[in-house]
Design a protein around this motif. Structure first.
Motif, PDB file in Angstrom:
ATOM      1  N   THR A  41       0.834  -1.210   0.000  1.00 26.86           N
ATOM      2  CA  THR A  41       0.000   0.000   0.000  1.00 26.86           C
ATOM      3  C   THR A  41       0.867   1.258   0.000  1.00 26.86           C
ATOM      4  OG1 THR A  41      -1.792  -1.110   1.158  1.00 26.86           O
ATOM      5  CG2 THR A  41      -1.737   1.291   1.329  1.00 26.86           C
ATOM      6  N   SER A  42       1.872   1.290   0.882  1.00 27.06           N
ATOM      7  CA  SER A  42       2.654   2.531   0.950  1.00 27.06           C
ATOM      8  C   SER A  42       3.491   2.716  -0.318  1.00 27.06           C
ATOM      9  CB  SER A  42       3.491   2.597   2.229  1.00 27.06           C
ATOM     10  OG  SER A  42       4.390   1.533   2.268  1.00 27.06           O
ATOM     11  N   THR A  43       3.960   1.616  -0.917  1.00 25.96           N
ATOM     12  CA  THR A  43       4.694   1.744  -2.198  1.00 25.96           C
ATOM     13  C   THR A  43       3.788   2.305  -3.290  1.00 25.96           C
ATOM     14  OG1 THR A  43       6.155  -0.096  -1.646  1.00 25.96           O
ATOM     15  CG2 THR A  43       5.957   0.451  -3.970  1.00 25.96           C
ATOM     16  N   LEU A  44       2.575   1.772  -3.375  1.00 22.95           N
ATOM     17  CA  LEU A  44       1.652   2.239  -4.430  1.00 22.95           C
ATOM     18  C   LEU A  44       1.316   3.720  -4.246  1.00 22.95           C
ATOM     19  CD1 LEU A  44      -0.794  -0.803  -4.535  1.00 22.95           C
ATOM     20  CD2 LEU A  44       0.906  -0.187  -6.261  1.00 22.95           C
ATOM     21  N   ARG A  45       1.065   4.117  -3.003  1.00 23.68           N
ATOM     22  CA  ARG A  45       0.725   5.526  -2.734  1.00 23.68           C
ATOM     23  C   ARG A  45       1.916   6.437  -3.066  1.00 23.68           C
ATOM     24  NH1 ARG A  45      -4.014   6.615  -0.550  1.00 23.68           N
ATOM     25  NH2 ARG A  45      -5.135   5.096   0.740  1.00 23.68           N
ATOM     26  N   LYS A  46       3.112   5.965  -2.740  1.00 15.73           N
ATOM     27  CA  LYS A  46       4.307   6.767  -3.028  1.00 15.73           C
ATOM     28  C   LYS A  46       4.497   6.893  -4.548  1.00 15.73           C
ATOM     29  CE  LYS A  46       8.000   9.049  -2.059  1.00 15.73           C
ATOM     30  NZ  LYS A  46       7.990  10.304  -1.274  1.00 15.73           N
ATOM     31  N   LEU A  47       4.379   5.778  -5.265  1.00 13.48           N
ATOM     32  CA  LEU A  47       4.558   5.840  -6.723  1.00 13.48           C
ATOM     33  C   LEU A  47       3.530   6.781  -7.354  1.00 13.48           C
ATOM     34  CD1 LEU A  47       5.325   2.066  -7.490  1.00 13.48           C
ATOM     35  CD2 LEU A  47       6.918   3.988  -7.690  1.00 13.48           C
ATOM     36  N   GLU A  48       2.301   6.734  -6.846  1.00 15.60           N
ATOM     37  CA  GLU A  48       1.248   7.627  -7.355  1.00 15.60           C
ATOM     38  C   GLU A  48       1.604   9.094  -7.075  1.00 15.60           C
ATOM     39  OE1 GLU A  48      -2.570   7.191  -5.393  1.00 15.60           O
ATOM     40  OE2 GLU A  48      -3.624   7.653  -7.271  1.00 15.60           O
ATOM     41  N   SER A  49       2.285   9.327  -5.946  1.00 14.26           N
ATOM     42  CA  SER A  49       2.565  10.706  -5.531  1.00 14.26           C
ATOM     43  C   SER A  49       3.549  11.427  -6.453  1.00 14.26           C
ATOM     44  CB  SER A  49       3.120  10.713  -4.091  1.00 14.26           C
ATOM     45  OG  SER A  49       4.495  10.363  -4.095  1.00 14.26           O
ATOM     46  N   PHE A  50       4.262  10.687  -7.316  1.00 13.26           N
ATOM     47  CA  PHE A  50       5.176  11.358  -8.242  1.00 13.26           C
ATOM     48  C   PHE A  50       4.423  12.043  -9.389  1.00 13.26           C
ATOM     49  CE2 PHE A  50       7.918   8.137  -6.219  1.00 13.26           C
ATOM     50  CZ  PHE A  50       8.871   8.992  -5.690  1.00 13.26           C
ATOM     51  N   GLY A  51       3.107  11.931  -9.408  1.00 11.76           N
ATOM     52  CA  GLY A  51       2.281  12.606 -10.414  1.00 11.76           C
ATOM     53  C   GLY A  51       2.360  11.891 -11.738  1.00 11.76           C
ATOM     54  N   THR A  52       3.522  11.953 -12.379  1.00 14.21           N
ATOM     55  CA  THR A  52       3.758  11.189 -13.606  1.00 14.21           C
ATOM     56  C   THR A  52       5.110  10.506 -13.503  1.00 14.21           C
ATOM     57  OG1 THR A  52       4.092  11.285 -16.001  1.00 14.21           O
ATOM     58  CG2 THR A  52       4.776  13.215 -14.738  1.00 14.21           C
ATOM     59  N   ARG A  53       5.216   9.347 -14.166  1.00 15.32           N
ATOM     60  CA  ARG A  53       6.523   8.674 -14.305  1.00 15.32           C
ATOM     61  C   ARG A  53       6.764   8.440 -15.792  1.00 15.32           C
ATOM     62  NH1 ARG A  53       3.519   5.920 -10.782  1.00 15.32           N
ATOM     63  NH2 ARG A  53       3.632   3.948 -11.910  1.00 15.32           N
ATOM     64  N   ASP A  54       6.364   9.435 -16.591  1.00 20.78           N
ATOM     65  CA  ASP A  54       6.559   9.337 -18.041  1.00 20.78           C
ATOM     66  C   ASP A  54       8.059   9.351 -18.341  1.00 20.78           C
ATOM     67  OD1 ASP A  54       4.825  10.025 -20.845  1.00 20.78           O
ATOM     68  OD2 ASP A  54       6.975  10.465 -20.885  1.00 20.78           O
ATOM     69  N   THR A  55       8.499   8.409 -19.168  1.00 18.69           N
ATOM     70  CA  THR A  55       9.929   8.210 -19.449  1.00 18.69           C
ATOM     71  C   THR A  55      10.594   9.430 -20.078  1.00 18.69           C
ATOM     72  OG1 THR A  55       9.611   5.840 -19.633  1.00 18.69           O
ATOM     73  CG2 THR A  55      11.531   6.732 -20.754  1.00 18.69           C
ATOM     74  N   ASN A  56       9.827  10.232 -20.822  1.00 16.53           N
ATOM     75  CA  ASN A  56      10.415  11.404 -21.471  1.00 16.53           C
ATOM     76  C   ASN A  56      11.004  12.396 -20.473  1.00 16.53           C
ATOM     77  OD1 ASN A  56       9.970  11.360 -24.526  1.00 16.53           O
ATOM     78  ND2 ASN A  56       7.983  10.680 -23.717  1.00 16.53           N
ATOM     79  N   GLY A  57      10.505  12.356 -19.248  1.00 19.77           N
ATOM     80  CA  GLY A  57      11.083  13.202 -18.206  1.00 19.77           C
ATOM     81  C   GLY A  57      10.914  14.685 -18.461  1.00 19.77           C
ATOM     82  N   VAL A  58       9.808  15.087 -19.103  1.00 19.79           N
ATOM     83  CA  VAL A  58       9.564  16.515 -19.354  1.00 19.79           C
ATOM     84  C   VAL A  58       9.260  17.223 -18.034  1.00 19.79           C
ATOM     85  CG1 VAL A  58       8.003  18.145 -20.496  1.00 19.79           C
ATOM     86  CG2 VAL A  58       8.796  16.102 -21.716  1.00 19.79           C
ATOM     87  N   ILE A  59       8.477  16.534 -17.196  1.00 24.18           N
ATOM     88  CA  ILE A  59       8.117  17.105 -15.890  1.00 24.18           C
ATOM     89  C   ILE A  59       9.156  16.637 -14.875  1.00 24.18           C
ATOM     90  CG2 ILE A  59       6.324  17.197 -14.089  1.00 24.18           C
ATOM     91  CD1 ILE A  59       5.045  18.062 -16.636  1.00 24.18           C
TER      92      ILE A  59
END
Ligand code: ZN
Length: 446
Positions: A41-59
Motif C-alpha cells: 500500500t505505501s509503495t503504491l501511494r508513493k509511486l502515485e505521488s510522483f504525479g507522472t513517471r513518463d519516461t520522457n522526463g519533461v516534468i
C-alpha cells in the motif's frame, strides 16, 4: 524378506532426497508469509505521488516525475539490505515517435548475489514508468507525443505501479535470505514507448553471455475486477510463447506447479501465448534475445482506466497484488535454490527398439544434487502427467513406451527438494515460427 525389501526401498528414498520434492520448504513459506499488504500500500501511494513517471522526463520538479521516482526506488532497494547491489542502468535513446527528445532511459537494478551458483541468474522485473496518452482532436484519433510527454498526471498505479510494488516487496523480503543462484530485481523504464529499457537490458545480457535462466515480467496485477464487473476468481494469467516445450513454457509450468502448491487459493492460469492480442510487454525483448521469459498479468484488466488519469490507487486491490506477489516470490525463490536444468540428448528406442531411452547431462554437478526425475505426458497434454524419480543417474529407460507418442523431459532435484526447470526433448526447430501467411510476423520463440 518383506521387511528387508521395505527397508531397502526406504533407504533408496532417503538417499535420493532428504526432503520430498513436493514438500513445502519452510523458507519459502516464510517468504510468502512476510509479504506485507501495508508495505505494498505505501509503495503504491508513493509511486502515485510522483504525479507522472513518463519516461520522457519533461516534468521534473522535486518529488514529481520519473527521475524522482527512480531515485526513490533505488533508495528503497538500498534500504532493504546491504547485500543488494543497486545501480542505475541507463540506455541512450534517440528522439522517435513516442520519445520527444534524445534521452537516457534508466532502469533500476538490484542484485542479490547467489551463494553456490552466483553466475546463474533469475530475474523478476516490472516497468515503473507510466503514461497518460493524449490524442489530437479529430477522427481517426492521432497520438500526440508532445502533449502525452507533458501531461503532469499519469498515476499508473495498476499499470504498472502494481508490478513495481511486487518487485520492491520481493526485494525487501528475499534480501533477508540466501539463495544458490543470483536474483536480479529490475524496475524497467521506457516500456510505454516501445519496451526500451527492457530491450536495452536484454540486448546487453545476450552480448555479455549472461546465464539468465528465467525472466518473470510482472505488468498490471492491480485489479481483480474488470470495468464490466467480471471478477478474477482467484487466478492470475501467466503468458508463455510457443512452441509447446519452449523454455518459456517450461518456466510457466514451473510457476503453476510451485506457486499453487504454496498458495492453493490463487490459480496460475497458464496462457499458452506470448502475450495478450496486439499488445506487448517487457518479456518480449528477453525472448528475442534467447532467454526464457513469461508475463504475469491479471485476467481482469480495467482497460478504460489504463494510460490515463484514472489509473489511481482507489481502483486497485492490495490483497490481490499481495497474493500474486506471494506466488511469484515462491516460484522465484524455489528456482533460485534449485539446480540447473540438465541438457538432454536425442531420444532413442534402445537395443530392443520398443523402449524409450532418455539420456541427459549436467555440467559441473551441484554438490547438493540429490538426483533427477523424468517426466512424461502425451503430445496433446498441456502439463506433465507422470513423474519417475530415477536417482543420481544420467539415463533412464521406459520399457515398452513408444517415443513417438509421448513428450519426455528431465529435471534435477536437490537435497532440500528444490526442482530445476524441466528440459524436454523436442525435435529441433528448423525455422522460427512466423505465423500464417498474411499474419503479422510473430517474434521468434526460443
Ligand atoms: Zn504496462
Amino acid at each position: 524378506m518383506t521387511k528387508l525389501l521395505l527397508s531397502a526401498s526406504l533407504l533408496a528414498a532417503a538417499v535420493f532426497a532428504q526432503q520430498s520434492p513436493n514438500a513445502l520448504h519452510p523458507a519459502m513459506k516464510k517468504i510468502a508469509a512476510e509479504v506485507s499488504e501495508d508495505r505494498i500500500t505505501s509503495t503504491l501511494r508513493k509511486l502515485e505521488s510522483f504525479g507522472t513517471r513518463d519516461t520522457n522526463g519533461v516534468i521534473e520538479t522535486p518529488g514529481h516525475g520519473i527521475k524522482a521516482a527512480r531515485e526513490w526506488i533505488a533508495a528503497q532497494f538500498r534500504s532493504y539490505s546491504p547485500r543488494l547491489e543497486v545501480r542505475f542502468d541507463p540506455h541512450a535513446v534517440k528522439k522517435s515517435a513516442r520519445i520527444v527528445k534524445d534521452i537516457d532511459v534508466v532502469n533500476v537494478v538490484a542484485v542479490l548475489k547467489g551463494r553456490t551458483q552466483p553466475d546463474v541468474e533469475v530475474l523478476v522485473g516490472a516497468h515503473y514508468d507510466s503514461m497518460n496518452m493524449i490524442f489530437k482532436s479529430g477522427t481517426p484519433r492521432v497520438f500526440d507525443a508532445d502533449a502525452t510527454a507533458s501531461a503532469s498526471i499519469a498515476p499508473g498505479v495498476s499499470d504498472n505501479g502494481s508490478g513495481t510494488a511486487l518487485v520492491l516487496e520481493l526485494a525487501r523480503v528475499m534480501s533477508q535470505y540466501e539463495f544458490d543462484k543470483t536474483i536480479v530485481f529490475v524496475a524497467f523504464a521506457g516500456e510505454e514507448q516501445g519496451l526500451l529499457g527492457a530491450g536495452g537490458y536484454a540486448e546487453a545480457a545476450e552480448k555479455s553471455k549472461e546465464k539468465l535462466e528465467a525472466v518473470i515480467n510482472v505488468d498490471v496485477i492491480g485489479n481483480d475486477v474488470t470495468g464490466n464487473g467480471i471478477q478474477a476468481g482467484g487466478r492470475v494469467n501467466v503468458y508463455s510463447g510457443d512452441p509447446m516445450d519452449s523454455s518459456s513454457r517450461s518456466l510457466a509450468r514451473y510457476m503453476r506447479e510451485v506457486a499453487e502448491r504454496y498458495q492453493p487459493d490463487l490459480r496460475i492460469n497458464t496462457v499458452f501465448r506470448q502475450d495478450r492480442f496486439g499488445r506487448g510487454g517487457d518479456h518480449t525483448p528477453f525472448l528475442n534475445h534467447g532467454f526464457a521469459a513469461v508475463r504475469v498479468t491479471t485476467p481482469t484488466e480495467q482497460l478504460e482506466f489504463q494510460h490515463n488519469e484514472k489509473d489511481t490507487f482507489d481502483r486497485v486491490s492490495v490483497p490481490y497484488i499481495a497474493s500474486v506477489t506471494r506466488s511469484v516470490g515462491v516460484s522465484l525463490g524455489s528456482l533460485a535454490m534449485a539446480p540447473k536444468p540438465p541438457s538432454v540428448s536425442p531420444l532413442s528406442r534402445g537395443d530392443g527398439r520398443y523402449d524409450a531411452v532418455m539420456k541427459w547431462k549436467n555440467e559441473d554437478l551441484e554438490p547438493d544434487l540429490a538426483g533427477y526425475s523424468v517426466v512424461m505426458r502425451s503430445t496433446t497434454a498441456p502439463f506433465w502427467e507422470r513423474e519417475f524419480y530415477v536417482g543420481k543417474t544420467e539415463q533412464f529407460t521406459l520399457k515398452n513406451v513408444s517415443i513417438d507418442e509421448v513428450v519426455l523431459g528431465v529435471r534435477a532435484i536437490d537435497n532440500e527438494g528444490f526442482a530445476s526447470l524441466v528440459t524436454a526433448w523436442t525435435l529441433p526447430v528448423r525455422r522460427n515460427f512466423t505465423g500464417a501467411p498474411g499474419a503479422p510476423a510473430a517474434t521468434p520463440a526460443p
